[in-house]
Write a protein that holds these residues in place. Structure first.
Motif, PDB file in Angstrom:
ATOM      1  N   ILE A 144      53.818  38.665  21.715  1.00 49.26           N
ATOM      2  CA  ILE A 144      54.990  38.011  22.301  1.00 49.26           C
ATOM      3  C   ILE A 144      54.591  37.158  23.506  1.00 49.26           C
ATOM      4  O   ILE A 144      53.843  37.588  24.381  1.00 49.26           O
ATOM      5  N   GLN A 145      55.063  35.919  23.502  1.00 51.11           N
ATOM      6  CA  GLN A 145      54.834  34.998  24.615  1.00 51.11           C
ATOM      7  C   GLN A 145      56.127  34.721  25.378  1.00 51.11           C
ATOM      8  O   GLN A 145      56.116  34.540  26.587  1.00 51.11           O
ATOM      9  N   VAL A 146      57.240  34.680  24.647  1.00 54.93           N
ATOM     10  CA  VAL A 146      58.546  34.428  25.255  1.00 54.93           C
ATOM     11  C   VAL A 146      59.521  35.486  24.757  1.00 54.93           C
ATOM     12  O   VAL A 146      59.692  35.662  23.548  1.00 54.93           O
ATOM     13  N   LEU A 147      60.141  36.182  25.703  1.00 54.88           N
ATOM     14  CA  LEU A 147      61.195  37.155  25.398  1.00 54.88           C
ATOM     15  C   LEU A 147      62.347  36.862  26.342  1.00 54.88           C
ATOM     16  O   LEU A 147      62.274  37.156  27.531  1.00 54.88           O
TER      17      LEU A 147
ATOM     18  N   PHE B  13      55.259  42.842  28.646  1.00 60.68           N
ATOM     19  CA  PHE B  13      56.274  42.754  29.698  1.00 60.68           C
ATOM     20  C   PHE B  13      55.624  42.448  31.049  1.00 60.68           C
ATOM     21  O   PHE B  13      56.262  41.881  31.931  1.00 60.68           O
ATOM     22  N   ALA B  14      54.367  42.833  31.181  1.00 56.50           N
ATOM     23  CA  ALA B  14      53.654  42.578  32.436  1.00 56.50           C
ATOM     24  C   ALA B  14      53.479  41.085  32.690  1.00 56.50           C
ATOM     25  O   ALA B  14      53.271  40.664  33.832  1.00 56.50           O
ATOM     26  N   ASN B  15      53.576  40.268  31.631  1.00 55.11           N
ATOM     27  CA  ASN B  15      53.380  38.822  31.772  1.00 55.11           C
ATOM     28  C   ASN B  15      54.692  38.046  31.856  1.00 55.11           C
ATOM     29  O   ASN B  15      54.674  36.826  32.033  1.00 55.11           O
ATOM     30  N   LEU B  16      55.819  38.738  31.708  1.00 59.41           N
ATOM     31  CA  LEU B  16      57.109  38.055  31.714  1.00 59.41           C
ATOM     32  C   LEU B  16      57.576  37.795  33.141  1.00 59.41           C
ATOM     33  O   LEU B  16      57.125  38.433  34.091  1.00 59.41           O
ATOM     34  N   SER B  17      58.507  36.848  33.277  1.00 59.68           N
ATOM     35  CA  SER B  17      59.024  36.485  34.602  1.00 59.68           C
ATOM     36  C   SER B  17      60.494  36.871  34.725  1.00 59.68           C
ATOM     37  O   SER B  17      61.133  37.309  33.761  1.00 59.68           O
ATOM     38  N   ALA B  18      61.037  36.670  35.908  1.00 60.55           N
ATOM     39  CA  ALA B  18      62.431  37.030  36.181  1.00 60.55           C
ATOM     40  C   ALA B  18      63.410  36.263  35.305  1.00 60.55           C
ATOM     41  O   ALA B  18      64.500  36.755  34.996  1.00 60.55           O
TER      42      ALA B  18
END
Length: 208
Positions: A103-106, A123-128
């Motif tokens: 997953i790159q975009v969630l 999830f560690a790579n996701l942003s606010a």
């Protein structure tokens, strides 16, 4: 439509389709891209979506889907992009989604989700931006949501909040009383000064 088992892409965005997602979507075993965003679809997301195990791009945003996010979505191991934003999804974000290693975009923004945002896997790579405008999410500071608190910490914070609120109310009440007393005293002094001559004449008057 659901009988087209070899369909690879389905793009039906920006229409006015209504109703629920058909259970027959599970027949699209070979599909790699589905975009049915910006319609008027509703109801819960069926667990049968997890049968789309080849899919890489899934966009269900800007509809009125409700209910919980199916935990079985972790079976869609080839997912690169999944957009569920601008719906009415509620409950917790399934921790099982940490298994989506590609997953790159969630995007789960603009829903009614609550509780802790998972922190493992991608999830560690996701942003606010992935979690904006939800009901009551909490988690890591980088997501710009409150920190997660366990039961003991929540109780401690709640007690502290009650103490602060009580002190604030008591202090406000005391301030009102002091201001009232000072106001009455000042008004009395001004009245006495203004009516000093009348008072003196009254004192010098002899009653018959």
């Amino acid at each position: 439509l659901c009988e087209l088992n070899d369909l690879l892409e389905l793009h039906l965005q920006y229409n006015s389709f209504i109703g629920h997602l058909p259970l027959g979507l599970r027949n699209f075993a070979m599909m790699i891209s589905m975009d049915i965003s910006a319609n008027k679809l509703s109801g819960e997301l069926p667990a049968s979506l997890s049968k789309l195990q080849m899919i890489e791009y899934l966009n269900l945003s800007r509809n009125t889907f409700d209910g919980h996010i199916p935990e079985q979505l972790d079976h869609m191991l080839n997912l690169d992009i999944i957009d569920l934003s601008h719906n009415m999804l509620s409950g917790e974000i399934p921790k099982s989604l940490e298994k989506l290693q590609h997953i790159q975009v969630l995007d789960l923004s603009f829903n009614l989700l609550e509780c802790q945002i998972p922190s493992g896997g991608k999830f560690a790579n996701l942003s606010a931006e992935s979690f904006l405008e939800n009901y009551a999410l909490c988690g890591a500071p980088k997501f710009h949501v409150p920190l997660w608190l366990d039961k003991t910490e929540r109780q401690s914070k709640s007690n502290a909040a009650r103490v602060i609120a009580t002190c604030a109310i008591g202090g406000s009440a005391l301030l009102v009383i002091v201001c009232t007393v000072i106001g009455i005293s000042c008004y009395r002094k001004r009245w006495l000064l203004k009516n000093h001559d009348d008072i003196e004449r009254f004192r010098g008057t002899t009653l018959p």
